[in-house]
Design an enzyme around this catalytic site. Structure first.
Site, PDB file in Angstrom:
ATOM      1  N   ILE A 152       0.837  -1.208   0.000  1.00 51.89           N
ATOM      2  CA  ILE A 152       0.000   0.000   0.000  1.00 51.89           C
ATOM      3  C   ILE A 152       0.866   1.249   0.000  1.00 51.89           C
ATOM      4  O   ILE A 152       0.659   2.177  -0.785  1.00 51.89           O
ATOM      5  CB  ILE A 152      -0.954  -0.004   1.209  1.00 51.89           C
ATOM      6  CG1 ILE A 152      -1.927  -1.174   1.122  1.00 51.89           C
ATOM      7  CG2 ILE A 152      -1.726   1.308   1.289  1.00 51.89           C
ATOM      8  CD1 ILE A 152      -2.704  -1.440   2.406  1.00 51.89           C
ATOM      9  N   ASP A 171      10.788   2.156   6.933  1.00 50.57           N
ATOM     10  CA  ASP A 171      10.319   0.782   7.055  1.00 50.57           C
ATOM     11  C   ASP A 171      11.546  -0.106   7.257  1.00 50.57           C
ATOM     12  O   ASP A 171      12.326  -0.297   6.319  1.00 50.57           O
ATOM     13  CB  ASP A 171       9.548   0.343   5.807  1.00 50.57           C
ATOM     14  CG  ASP A 171       8.864  -1.004   5.988  1.00 50.57           C
ATOM     15  OD1 ASP A 171       9.405  -1.850   6.735  1.00 50.57           O
ATOM     16  OD2 ASP A 171       7.795  -1.205   5.380  1.00 50.57           O
ATOM     17  N   THR A 227      -4.641   5.581   6.973  1.00 50.24           N
ATOM     18  CA  THR A 227      -5.527   4.556   6.421  1.00 50.24           C
ATOM     19  C   THR A 227      -5.067   3.171   6.870  1.00 50.24           C
ATOM     20  O   THR A 227      -5.435   2.162   6.286  1.00 50.24           O
ATOM     21  CB  THR A 227      -5.537   4.617   4.878  1.00 50.24           C
ATOM     22  OG1 THR A 227      -4.178   4.589   4.401  1.00 50.24           O
ATOM     23  CG2 THR A 227      -6.220   5.879   4.373  1.00 50.24           C
ATOM     24  N   ALA A 228      -4.256   3.137   7.948  1.00 49.45           N
ATOM     25  CA  ALA A 228      -3.737   1.862   8.462  1.00 49.45           C
ATOM     26  C   ALA A 228      -4.572   1.409   9.656  1.00 49.45           C
ATOM     27  O   ALA A 228      -5.666   0.881   9.482  1.00 49.45           O
ATOM     28  CB  ALA A 228      -2.256   2.008   8.808  1.00 49.45           C
ATOM     29  N   ARG A 229      -4.074   1.642  10.870  1.00 50.24           N
ATOM     30  CA  ARG A 229      -4.778   1.231  12.080  1.00 50.24           C
ATOM     31  C   ARG A 229      -4.877   2.398  13.057  1.00 50.24           C
ATOM     32  O   ARG A 229      -3.909   3.137  13.270  1.00 50.24           O
ATOM     33  CB  ARG A 229      -4.053   0.054  12.758  1.00 50.24           C
ATOM     34  CG  ARG A 229      -4.220  -1.273  12.021  1.00 50.24           C
ATOM     35  CD  ARG A 229      -5.650  -1.759  12.105  1.00 50.24           C
ATOM     36  NE  ARG A 229      -5.870  -3.068  11.513  1.00 50.24           N
ATOM     37  CZ  ARG A 229      -6.312  -3.281  10.285  1.00 50.24           C
ATOM     38  NH1 ARG A 229      -6.570  -2.252   9.494  1.00 50.24           N
ATOM     39  NH2 ARG A 229      -6.521  -4.503   9.835  1.00 50.24           N
ATOM     40  N   ASP A 253      -9.076   7.239   8.309  1.00 44.83           N
ATOM     41  CA  ASP A 253      -9.970   6.157   7.893  1.00 44.83           C
ATOM     42  C   ASP A 253     -10.012   5.033   8.928  1.00 44.83           C
ATOM     43  O   ASP A 253     -10.703   4.046   8.731  1.00 44.83           O
ATOM     44  CB  ASP A 253      -9.519   5.600   6.533  1.00 44.83           C
ATOM     45  CG  ASP A 253     -10.497   4.586   5.958  1.00 44.83           C
ATOM     46  OD1 ASP A 253     -11.699   4.905   5.862  1.00 44.83           O
ATOM     47  OD2 ASP A 253     -10.065   3.467   5.608  1.00 44.83           O
ATOM     48  N   GLU A 258     -13.680   1.112  16.981  1.00 43.13           N
ATOM     49  CA  GLU A 258     -14.567   1.071  15.818  1.00 43.13           C
ATOM     50  C   GLU A 258     -15.749   0.148  16.086  1.00 43.13           C
ATOM     51  O   GLU A 258     -15.565  -0.899  16.693  1.00 43.13           O
ATOM     52  CB  GLU A 258     -13.788   0.590  14.586  1.00 43.13           C
ATOM     53  CG  GLU A 258     -12.656   1.542  14.188  1.00 43.13           C
ATOM     54  CD  GLU A 258     -11.889   1.083  12.955  1.00 43.13           C
ATOM     55  OE1 GLU A 258     -12.215   0.005  12.408  1.00 43.13           O
ATOM     56  OE2 GLU A 258     -10.970   1.784  12.547  1.00 43.13           O
ATOM     57  N   HIS A 277     -13.411   3.553   7.935  1.00 45.26           N
ATOM     58  CA  HIS A 277     -12.529   2.406   7.665  1.00 45.26           C
ATOM     59  C   HIS A 277     -12.961   1.676   6.391  1.00 45.26           C
ATOM     60  O   HIS A 277     -13.125   0.453   6.375  1.00 45.26           O
ATOM     61  CB  HIS A 277     -12.498   1.452   8.860  1.00 45.26           C
ATOM     62  CG  HIS A 277     -11.211   0.665   8.921  1.00 45.26           C
ATOM     63  ND1 HIS A 277     -10.641   0.253  10.095  1.00 45.26           N
ATOM     64  CD2 HIS A 277     -10.375   0.228   7.939  1.00 45.26           C
ATOM     65  CE1 HIS A 277      -9.515  -0.411   9.850  1.00 45.26           C
ATOM     66  NE2 HIS A 277      -9.334  -0.435   8.539  1.00 45.26           N
ATOM     67  N   ILE A 278     -13.113   2.450   5.323  1.00 46.26           N
ATOM     68  CA  ILE A 278     -13.559   1.873   4.044  1.00 46.26           C
ATOM     69  C   ILE A 278     -12.475   1.955   2.978  1.00 46.26           C
ATOM     70  O   ILE A 278     -12.759   1.716   1.795  1.00 46.26           O
ATOM     71  CB  ILE A 278     -14.862   2.536   3.530  1.00 46.26           C
ATOM     72  CG1 ILE A 278     -14.805   4.055   3.592  1.00 46.26           C
ATOM     73  CG2 ILE A 278     -16.054   2.058   4.328  1.00 46.26           C
ATOM     74  CD1 ILE A 278     -14.000   4.716   2.528  1.00 46.26           C
ATOM     75  N   GLY A 279     -11.243   2.270   3.382  1.00 47.62           N
ATOM     76  CA  GLY A 279     -10.168   2.402   2.404  1.00 47.62           C
ATOM     77  C   GLY A 279     -10.020   1.187   1.518  1.00 47.62           C
ATOM     78  O   GLY A 279      -9.799   1.301   0.310  1.00 47.62           O
TER      79      GLY A 279
END
Length: 309
Positions: A152, A171, A227-229, A253, A258, A277-279
């Site tokens: 991603i 990373d 858009t991860a966690r 997101d 949740e 959370h719809i990514g």
């Protein structure tokens, strides 16, 4: 007939075709831990495909035939991997299958923040014309820092590079980065980024990675996209940073809890753009995640059934 439990209400027809011959059991859209344990006791599944909710030791113990827990997507933080390993249960994820969908959502949230899309829409609907007073942020030439350079993160990096942005990333596991991504230390990423976007899995080590201390090290007016966690961000610290102007805007997101509960302070902050959370939820990704999860299940079950040599 062996059972497969899906912690959701459905699975793509293409995935179901692969799993023909298994008894499919569905937990519904908002399964509770108690209902999932009851379904495990009643059906003793050989596999669980995880869409919603988590899988803990109690669920595993309620399904003695369980051999594999397969995530419908890439994030396995809701699965107790230590408990699974102790019980000889494999945990697998459909890595990369929703990369395009999530990267596109990341760009949508970034553009919404930089161009004040939501706020300007609301102002126009209220009868205002802010052309003389509003200035948007131009992203070309700015630096975007990516925490996580998996499928991603790299997909999004390519999009950011195409827009003329400088892309840096952290990373510790990434190898052979494309020439348009510069690997840096986290300290450098906080210091040099105009935009910070999170693309890493949630672990015990990085929970609350973006907090009051790290946000204070960032450039004033940084944009934050996640858009991860949700657990990667200290939400109270982010809210304070947005209100102080240290963070210009945030596009989120995913959230610590949740679904988001009514009255959450983010709901009253216009400089935070929210999506539920719809990514990774597109019609294409739904099929790809289902197929990936189903193939992973079959691979593990076939391996388990193979005679030992």
């Amino acid at each position: 007939m062996s059972s497969i439990l899906v912690t959701g209400a459905d699975l793509a027809p293409q995935a179901l075709a692969l799993l023909d011959g298994y008894d499919m059991v569905y937990a519904g859209k908002t399964p509770t831990e108690e209902s999932l344990i009851a379904l495990c006791r009643a059906h003793n599944p050989v596999a669980i495909i995880v869409r919603y909710g988590g899988v803990g030791a109690a669920m595993m113990d309620a399904a003695p035939a369980l051999k594999v827990i397969s995530k419908h997507g890439s994030g396995t933080d809701t699965i107790d991997k230590v408990a699974a390993k102790e019980r000889g249960i494999e945990v697998v994820a459909a890595l990369g299958v929703n990369a395009a969908a999530v990267a596109e959502q990341t760009m949508a949230l970034l553009l919404a923040c930089a161009k004040s899309v939501v706020a300007l829409d609301a102002r126009m609907r209220a009868g205002h014309w802010d052309k003389a007073t509003h200035k948007s942020l131009e992203l070309g030439g700015r630096t975007v820092g990516l925490v996580g350079l998996g499928a991603i993160g790299l997909r999004f990096a390519r999009m950011a590079d195409a827009m003329g942005m400088r892309v840096i990333g952290f990373d510790p596991y990434a190898r052979d980065l494309p020439e348009y991504v510069q690997g840096v230390a986290l300290e450098t990423l906080w210091r040099e980024s105009d935009v910070i976007s999170l693309h890493c899995p949630l672990t015990a080590d990085n929970r609350g990675l973006l907090n009051a201390e790290t946000l204070a090290r960032c450039r004033r007016g940084v944009i934050v996209v996640n858009t991860a966690r949700g657990g990667l961000i200290d939400e109270a610290a982010l809210l304070a940073a947005v209100r102080s102007g240290q963070v210009m805007a945030a596009g989120l997101d995913s959230f610590a809890v949740e679904p988001m509960t009514a009255g959450h302070p983010f709901q009253g902050e216009p400089r935070i753009v929210l999506s539920p959370h719809i990514g990774g939820v597109t019609s294409d990704a739904y099929v790809n995640m289902g197929l990936g999860a189903a193939r992973n299940v079959l691979q593990v079950l076939e391996r388990a059934a193979a005679p030992a040599h």
